[in-house]
Design an enzyme around this catalytic site. Sequence first.
Site, mmCIF file in Angstrom:
data_model
loop_
_atom_site.group_PDB
_atom_site.id
_atom_site.type_symbol
_atom_site.label_atom_id
_atom_site.label_comp_id
_atom_site.label_asym_id
_atom_site.label_seq_id
_atom_site.Cartn_x
_atom_site.Cartn_y
_atom_site.Cartn_z
ATOM 1 N N ARG A 70 0.963 -1.049 0.827
ATOM 2 C CA ARG A 70 0.474 0.051 0.085
ATOM 3 C C ARG A 70 1.279 1.656 0.383
ATOM 4 O O ARG A 70 0.117 2.310 -0.305
ATOM 5 C CB ARG A 70 -0.831 -0.327 1.359
ATOM 6 C CG ARG A 70 -2.100 -0.558 1.000
ATOM 7 C CD ARG A 70 -3.601 -1.080 2.377
ATOM 8 N NE ARG A 70 -2.720 -1.767 3.468
ATOM 9 C CZ ARG A 70 -3.718 -1.680 4.345
ATOM 10 N NH1 ARG A 70 -4.135 -0.913 4.946
ATOM 11 N NH2 ARG A 70 -2.142 -3.073 5.017
ATOM 12 N N GLN A 79 13.560 -14.454 4.861
ATOM 13 C CA GLN A 79 12.692 -15.188 5.208
ATOM 14 C C GLN A 79 12.087 -14.807 3.127
ATOM 15 O O GLN A 79 11.428 -13.798 2.842
ATOM 16 C CB GLN A 79 11.636 -14.118 5.630
ATOM 17 C CG GLN A 79 9.818 -15.135 5.808
ATOM 18 C CD GLN A 79 8.691 -14.392 5.940
ATOM 19 O OE1 GLN A 79 9.124 -13.186 5.941
ATOM 20 N NE2 GLN A 79 7.961 -15.064 6.186
ATOM 21 N N GLY A 82 3.902 -15.380 5.966
ATOM 22 C CA GLY A 82 3.066 -14.957 7.184
ATOM 23 C C GLY A 82 4.083 -14.163 8.451
ATOM 24 O O GLY A 82 4.514 -14.695 8.486
ATOM 25 N N THR A 83 3.626 -14.291 9.425
ATOM 26 C CA THR A 83 4.103 -13.439 10.852
ATOM 27 C C THR A 83 5.126 -14.741 11.269
ATOM 28 O O THR A 83 6.335 -14.923 11.735
ATOM 29 C CB THR A 83 3.687 -12.356 11.641
ATOM 30 O OG1 THR A 83 2.185 -12.917 12.146
ATOM 31 C CG2 THR A 83 2.989 -11.113 10.731
ATOM 32 N N SER A 88 8.186 -5.636 14.954
ATOM 33 C CA SER A 88 7.802 -4.923 13.693
ATOM 34 C C SER A 88 8.987 -3.451 13.104
ATOM 35 O O SER A 88 8.928 -2.894 13.773
ATOM 36 C CB SER A 88 5.666 -4.839 13.266
ATOM 37 O OG SER A 88 5.889 -5.735 13.696
ATOM 38 N N GLY A 89 9.599 -3.842 11.734
ATOM 39 C CA GLY A 89 9.743 -3.285 11.594
ATOM 40 C C GLY A 89 9.084 -1.913 11.246
ATOM 41 O O GLY A 89 9.538 -1.258 10.951
ATOM 42 N N ARG A 141 27.292 27.059 4.290
ATOM 43 C CA ARG A 141 27.245 25.686 4.013
ATOM 44 C C ARG A 141 28.135 25.209 4.222
ATOM 45 O O ARG A 141 28.906 26.087 5.061
ATOM 46 C CB ARG A 141 27.792 25.699 2.365
ATOM 47 C CG ARG A 141 26.065 25.831 1.011
ATOM 48 C CD ARG A 141 26.905 25.669 -0.255
ATOM 49 N NE ARG A 141 27.970 25.032 -0.228
ATOM 50 C CZ ARG A 141 28.529 24.911 -1.801
ATOM 51 N NH1 ARG A 141 28.763 25.820 -2.394
ATOM 52 N NH2 ARG A 141 29.169 24.393 -1.883
ATOM 53 N N TYR A 182 29.132 35.524 -3.290
ATOM 54 C CA TYR A 182 29.864 34.482 -2.538
ATOM 55 C C TYR A 182 30.859 34.626 -1.627
ATOM 56 O O TYR A 182 31.715 35.207 -2.506
ATOM 57 C CB TYR A 182 30.062 33.971 -3.825
ATOM 58 C CG TYR A 182 30.608 32.595 -3.375
ATOM 59 C CD1 TYR A 182 29.433 31.353 -3.013
ATOM 60 C CD2 TYR A 182 31.239 32.163 -4.368
ATOM 61 C CE1 TYR A 182 30.155 30.018 -2.848
ATOM 62 C CE2 TYR A 182 31.308 30.322 -4.069
ATOM 63 C CZ TYR A 182 31.944 29.869 -3.495
ATOM 64 O OH TYR A 182 31.863 28.383 -2.773
ATOM 65 N N ASN A 198 34.139 45.241 4.531
ATOM 66 C CA ASN A 198 32.892 44.913 4.512
ATOM 67 C C ASN A 198 32.930 44.052 2.183
ATOM 68 O O ASN A 198 33.259 45.393 2.265
ATOM 69 C CB ASN A 198 32.322 46.290 4.355
ATOM 70 C CG ASN A 198 30.772 46.827 3.761
ATOM 71 O OD1 ASN A 198 30.467 45.687 2.816
ATOM 72 N ND2 ASN A 198 30.071 47.183 4.812
HETATM 73 C C1 UD1 Z 1 -0.344 -8.364 12.689
HETATM 74 C C2 UD1 Z 1 -0.873 -9.244 13.600
HETATM 75 C C3 UD1 Z 1 -1.809 -8.714 13.956
HETATM 76 C C4 UD1 Z 1 -1.418 -7.274 14.570
HETATM 77 C C5 UD1 Z 1 -1.809 -6.945 13.604
HETATM 78 C C6 UD1 Z 1 -0.838 -5.316 14.783
HETATM 79 C C7 UD1 Z 1 -0.260 -11.812 12.409
HETATM 80 C C8 UD1 Z 1 -1.487 -13.159 12.306
HETATM 81 N N1 UD1 Z 1 -1.589 -10.957 13.342
HETATM 82 O O1 UD1 Z 1 -1.099 -8.495 11.021
HETATM 83 O O2 UD1 Z 1 -3.017 -9.972 15.307
HETATM 84 O O3 UD1 Z 1 -3.110 -6.915 15.422
HETATM 85 O O4 UD1 Z 1 -0.352 -7.112 13.347
HETATM 86 O O5 UD1 Z 1 -0.446 -4.666 13.400
HETATM 87 O O6 UD1 Z 1 0.293 -11.891 13.585
HETATM 88 N N2 UD1 Z 1 5.896 -9.823 8.136
HETATM 89 C C9 UD1 Z 1 7.116 -9.896 7.939
HETATM 90 N N3 UD1 Z 1 6.888 -11.478 7.073
HETATM 91 C C10 UD1 Z 1 5.327 -12.026 6.461
HETATM 92 C C11 UD1 Z 1 4.289 -10.875 6.671
HETATM 93 C C12 UD1 Z 1 4.277 -9.795 8.156
HETATM 94 O O7 UD1 Z 1 7.864 -9.817 7.893
HETATM 95 O O8 UD1 Z 1 5.702 -12.890 6.111
HETATM 96 C C13 UD1 Z 1 5.996 -8.572 8.805
HETATM 97 C C14 UD1 Z 1 5.467 -7.213 7.903
HETATM 98 O O9 UD1 Z 1 6.251 -6.542 7.109
HETATM 99 C C15 UD1 Z 1 5.346 -5.995 9.084
HETATM 100 C C16 UD1 Z 1 4.752 -7.448 10.034
HETATM 101 O O10 UD1 Z 1 5.443 -8.702 9.845
HETATM 102 O O11 UD1 Z 1 6.548 -5.119 9.537
HETATM 103 C C17 UD1 Z 1 2.730 -7.140 10.396
HETATM 104 O O12 UD1 Z 1 2.831 -8.325 8.898
HETATM 105 P P1 UD1 Z 1 1.149 -7.692 8.520
HETATM 106 O O13 UD1 Z 1 1.549 -8.287 7.848
HETATM 107 O O14 UD1 Z 1 1.490 -6.163 8.750
HETATM 108 O O15 UD1 Z 1 0.491 -8.178 9.680
HETATM 109 P P2 UD1 Z 1 -0.831 -7.712 9.880
HETATM 110 O O16 UD1 Z 1 -1.884 -8.515 9.309
HETATM 111 O O17 UD1 Z 1 -1.394 -6.701 10.344
#
Ligand code: UD1
Length: 460
Positions: free
Chosen positions: A8, A73, A78-79, A100-101, A334, A367, A378
């Site tokens: 996004r 990864q 997924g997380t 989270s970054g 500068r 300059y 001056n």
């Molecule tokens: C996640 C949580 C949700 C929480 C929310 C808060 C899970 C399943 N859900 O959802 O409960 O309310 O954060 O913001 O964890 N990332 C990876 N690798 C992946 C997927 C994600 O490194 O395969 C990283 C993303 O870059 C991000 C973080 O993990 O920094 C969270 O991922 P995101 O997809 O935003 O999780 P949400 O669906 O928002």
Amino acid sequence: MAAGKGTRMKSKLPKVLHKLAGRALLGHVLLTARQLNPRRVILITGHGAPEVIAYCTDFMPADGGFSIKNVHQEPQLGTGHAVQQAVPELGDDGITLVLSGDVPLTQADTLQALISECAGKQMALLTIEPANPFGYGRIVRDGESVKAIVEQKDASDDQKLIREIYSGIMAAPTAALKQFLSKLDNHNAQKEFYLTDVVKHAVAAGLPVRAMTINDEAQVAGINSPAQLQELEREYQKRAAYRLMEQGVRIADAARFDLRGDLNCGQDVSIDVGCVFEGSVKLGDDVRIGAHCVLANCEIAAGAVIHPFTHIDGEKLGVKVGSGALIGPFARLRPGTQLADEVHIGNFVEVKNSTLAKGAKANHLAYLGDATVGERVNYGAGSITANYDGANKHRTVIEADVHVGSNCVLVAPVTLGAGGTVGGGSTITKDTPAGALSVARGKQVSIANWQRPVKKKQSR
Ligand code: UD1
Ligand code: MG
């Protein structure tokens, strides 16, 4: 976790490298992590990994106390799958804190409290009741105990009514976490390996799970879009402005103030609207900053006034402005500029790598580059130092009390002797003696009774 794409953001840049207050989102997280003195930091990269790793190496070169270990990864499933990649790097004891970054403003004391809550004996989740819980993982409780986190897309209608959500930040005993991570599956609405499922495995294994709730949404706000980035930026800036105002700094409008670094202010400093401060900036007592100035890596001594629309950037060399100096409007200082007390730099004057002694003035359209300027000099409107011969830079020395007329070119290397005067329009290529008037331009000639050309009549 820094593997996500950040679709996004609609940007070529990996999401975690987008900047808030002049620093990458990930940079904020790393600085906070460092304050916790962790045994190790594991960075999970995926999308844009080379850029993300390069940023980290540059931002935080490995030193004795803090080094970052990267794991990759690919693909991003997924997380939970993300944290699984870190398992080989995790020890068998201690506490693992998952961050989270893209959540830049969590405070170290909040995380410290979460770690204390975990205490190596239970799982601790950072939770909040946001204004709008839609889209987040809901906290399913049984009194003090958390039973599960249910993602929006998997939640029942009843669960969707729960207002408490998971922030994405947890602290867990490492050994137990590793065990639960090995049990994750992707049997859910998004076909992802959810980190949040470790909660149900902890409950099944009899490990208590506790929620630590905070009220401050900014601390857990994640960035997914340019609009969210802007909103959190404004929140950060408002807090920075209020912090400074508490110290006595007068800021004309907190909504038109931007700090992208560190600003250190003395007493009775005032800052007008639309100013941006970058890197390390120090303002002495009674300094006044006019509207729409950009100040970076500089020190402004007591009582100096920076008039509107001035740009000062010291980069690596720094810029120093002496006390009582008057700078601008529309001035540009500068790197390597050092101005002593009561120097005046006026509109459309550019100064680079030059020293101006007490009371020296360059008030209009000029300059000064690679110059050493004495006291009370001056420097006339439109005059310049020709410091660059196309290959090398050379210095210009203007001794005390010299008066340089308007529109002069001082071809460096050259020295103007103390107390001398340079006639307007001169191109000075040789040193000038002290006390002398030096003129280097065509002599003025007047032709008497000069007839101007007359326009020829045009035939139709
Ligand atoms: C996640 C949580 C949700 C929480 C929310 C808060 C899970 C399943 N859900 O959802 O409960 O309310 O954060 O913001 O964890 N990332 C990876 N690798 C992946 C997927 C994600 O490194 O395969 C990283 C993303 O870059 C991000 C973080 O993990 O920094 C969270 O991922 P995101 O997809 O935003 O999780 P949400 O669906 O928002
Ligand atoms: Mg998210």
